[in-house]
Write an enzyme that holds these catalytic residues in place. Structure first.
Site, PDB file in Angstrom:
ATOM      1  N   TYR A   1       6.869  72.064  24.972  1.00  0.00           N
ATOM      2  CA  TYR A   1       5.773  73.031  24.881  1.00  0.00           C
ATOM      3  C   TYR A   1       6.294  74.458  25.060  1.00  0.00           C
ATOM      4  O   TYR A   1       5.893  75.365  24.332  1.00  0.00           O
ATOM      5  CB  TYR A   1       4.703  72.725  25.934  1.00  0.00           C
ATOM      6  CG  TYR A   1       3.824  71.563  25.557  1.00  0.00           C
ATOM      7  CD1 TYR A   1       2.561  71.762  25.009  1.00  0.00           C
ATOM      8  CD2 TYR A   1       4.262  70.249  25.724  1.00  0.00           C
ATOM      9  CE1 TYR A   1       1.757  70.688  24.646  1.00  0.00           C
ATOM     10  CE2 TYR A   1       3.469  69.178  25.367  1.00  0.00           C
ATOM     11  CZ  TYR A   1       2.217  69.402  24.827  1.00  0.00           C
ATOM     12  OH  TYR A   1       1.437  68.336  24.463  1.00  0.00           O
TER      13      TYR A   1
ATOM     14  N   ASP B   1      -0.335  64.918  16.622  1.00  0.00           N
ATOM     15  CA  ASP B   1       0.078  65.748  17.744  1.00  0.00           C
ATOM     16  C   ASP B   1       1.342  66.535  17.341  1.00  0.00           C
ATOM     17  O   ASP B   1       1.394  67.076  16.237  1.00  0.00           O
ATOM     18  CB  ASP B   1       0.302  64.880  18.990  1.00  0.00           C
ATOM     19  CG  ASP B   1       0.403  65.681  20.276  1.00  0.00           C
ATOM     20  OD1 ASP B   1      -0.646  66.061  20.833  1.00  0.00           O
ATOM     21  OD2 ASP B   1       1.535  65.935  20.720  1.00  0.00           O
TER      22      ASP B   1
ATOM     23  N   HIS C   1      -7.477  61.108  19.350  1.00  0.00           N
ATOM     24  CA  HIS C   1      -6.186  61.772  19.209  1.00  0.00           C
ATOM     25  C   HIS C   1      -5.032  60.802  18.945  1.00  0.00           C
ATOM     26  O   HIS C   1      -4.128  61.095  18.175  1.00  0.00           O
ATOM     27  CB  HIS C   1      -5.913  62.572  20.481  1.00  0.00           C
ATOM     28  CG  HIS C   1      -4.684  63.405  20.430  1.00  0.00           C
ATOM     29  ND1 HIS C   1      -4.591  64.555  19.678  1.00  0.00           N
ATOM     30  CD2 HIS C   1      -3.475  63.268  21.042  1.00  0.00           C
ATOM     31  CE1 HIS C   1      -3.391  65.088  19.824  1.00  0.00           C
ATOM     32  NE2 HIS C   1      -2.698  64.330  20.647  1.00  0.00           N
TER      33      HIS C   1
END
Length: 467
Positions: A386, A237, A443
């Site tokens: 983000y 990630d 993930h």
């Protein structure tokens, strides 16, 4: 020879338009490959500098490392229970499973366990099983755990940093740590596992602009402060981008980089793969397994990514607005975080009433990760990461224009949101020593399949060390 004959037959069975597309694509691809090769000869990017603390930068900064322990109190637990007891639920649509997000029928079961059986004090003791520390870097208190292997005669110990992503934490690595610190064929790791600033117990940046490049520089400083001149890196990630940036900034210090989420540059080579891959995959460097995981591309990948990336658009634009509710409601926070542990483990979990959460994880493990966010109030600052990384076109950043030349190991888990073939990864990662099609897992690789991931890390490092 027989396989080649079949491929020839496949090619000549195509119509004229398809021949033109493939011919033009191959010619353009040759030109692109040359241009990309020339562009990516630069082997490092500037370290840069930053100050993320409150107020002005002082003349000097305390560079000592201090022990740290996770703590809790009765008041903290009482406040949590009071908020849980006041939760308002909305009934799910009939037969909706997890298609609309976290199913509230199952959420009530999770919350009932959280309120009546989950023992946070016990989990705090579990968190403190490994030594925790903090140190001030660029104005921020950076948290990390530092785990040394038991002493064994004749063993070789190598430093390894593990970096998490969102909505994970350093706790993701607790199941893999014993596997990495235990000697395997005379090799063991001394593991450093930091919390990204703004996540968990690492202080949140007070100024705008803290992105993966800043995090990479902070973690390089941490490794230097711990006395490591050379080391290995592993990440998934955001951790994969941060460790990749570390390898780009100080390639002389990074002996090897292992990632379980690969991000390739977009471009004509990728487009060629998508056009030609279903017909003649060998021409564009795709294997049969790549074809199986990629195609049909739009139905299997693009549309799924669009359906699963709504959170990213919110967090990359207005994280403070979106974060208000989940920072104030523990049940809202749990639903927001745990829904990702459902779908990002396996997209098919959306068709299950319980989201398949307990197939790979225990509720204690899942809620411990949620509690790290809840008790530190770090969900909003973690969401801001983000916006800081995506406020401008990430493809225009310096790290997107520079290749990665350190020895690299890539683990492709089948449940990852987007499959990246080796040929795509090689556009950026120019020294791939291992590329593994993992048999299962998604993930959250270290959390889901610690044995598989640990084994792949070890085999990669052995190739680099040639032991």
């Amino acid at each position: 020879m027989q396989r080649l004959q079949v491929l020839k037959q496949d090619f000549f069975s195509l119509n004229t338009t398809q021949h033109l597309i493939i011919g033009s694509a191959v010619a353009a691809g040759g030109l692109l490959a040359y241009l990309v090769h020339k562009r990516r000869q630069i082997k490092s990017i500037p370290l840069g500098e930053g100050w993320w603390g409150a107020g002005d930068k002082p003349l000097s900064e305390d560079d000592k490392i201090y022990p740290f322990q996770v703590q809790t109190s009765d008041q903290e637990i009482e406040d949590l229970h009071e908020r849980i007891d006041k939760t308002r639920y909305t009934d799910p649509l009939e037969d909706s499973c997890f298609q609309y997000g976290f199913n509230s029928t199952y959420l009530k079961k999770v919350v009932h366990y959280w309120r009546n059986q989950f023992d946070w004090k016990k989990q705090v003791a579990v968190l403190n099983k490994y030594p925790h520390f903090k140190t001030k870097i660029e104005g921020l208190d950076v948290h990390f755990i530092h785990v040394r292997p038991p002493h064994r005669e004749g063993q070789r110990v190598l430093p390894l940093m593990l970096v998490h992503g969102w909505p994970g934490s350093f706790y993701e690595f607790y199941r893999i740590l014993p596997l990495l610190t235990e000697t395997q064929d005379g090799l063991a790791f001394e593991v450093i596992c930091p919390s990204i600033p703004g996540y968990g117990f690492s202080e949140a940046p007070h100024k705008q602009g803290f992105d993966s490049l800043a995090a990479a520089r902070v973690f390089l400083t941490l490794m230097e402060r711990l006395g490591f001149s050379q080391f290995y890196l592993q990440g998934g990630d955001w951790g994969s981008l941060i460790t990749t940036n570390m390898a780009q900034m100080k390639p002389q210090s990074v002996k090897g980089l292992h990632v379980n989420m690969m991000m390739s540059s977009r471009g004509l080579k990728v487009l060629l793969s998508l056009l030609i891959g279903p017909y003649l995959p060998f021409l564009v460097g795709l294997t049969r397994e790549d074809v199986r995981r990629l195609f049909p591309f739009f139905e299997r990948n693009v549309y799924e990514i669009l359906r699963e990336s709504g959170y990213m658009h919110i967090q990359a634009t207005k994280p403070d607005t979106a974060g208000c509710g989940v920072n104030d409601s523990p049940v809202g926070l749990a639903a927001y975080i745990l829904e990702k542990f459902s779908t990002w483990t396996d997209l098919k979990n959306k068709d299950l009433v319980d989201g398949g959460l307990e197939r790979k994880f225990s509720l204690d493990d899942l809620l411990t990760n949620v509690m790290i966010y809840w008790t530190t109030g770090s969900i909003v600052s973690s969401m801001r990461f983000y916006k800081e990384n995506l406020k401008t076109n990430i493809d225009n950043r310096v790290d997107s224009r520079v290749g990665i030349f350190v020895p690299s190991g890539l683990a492709a888990f089948p449940g990852e949101l987007m499959h990246c073939p080796r040929s795509w990864a090689a556009i950026r990662y120019r020294n791939i020593r291992s590329y593994t099609f993992m048999p299962r897992g998604g993930h959250f690789a270290a959390f889901e399949e610690p044995k598989l991931l640990a084994s792949d890390i070890v085999q990669f490092v052995k190739k680099v060390e040639k032991c």
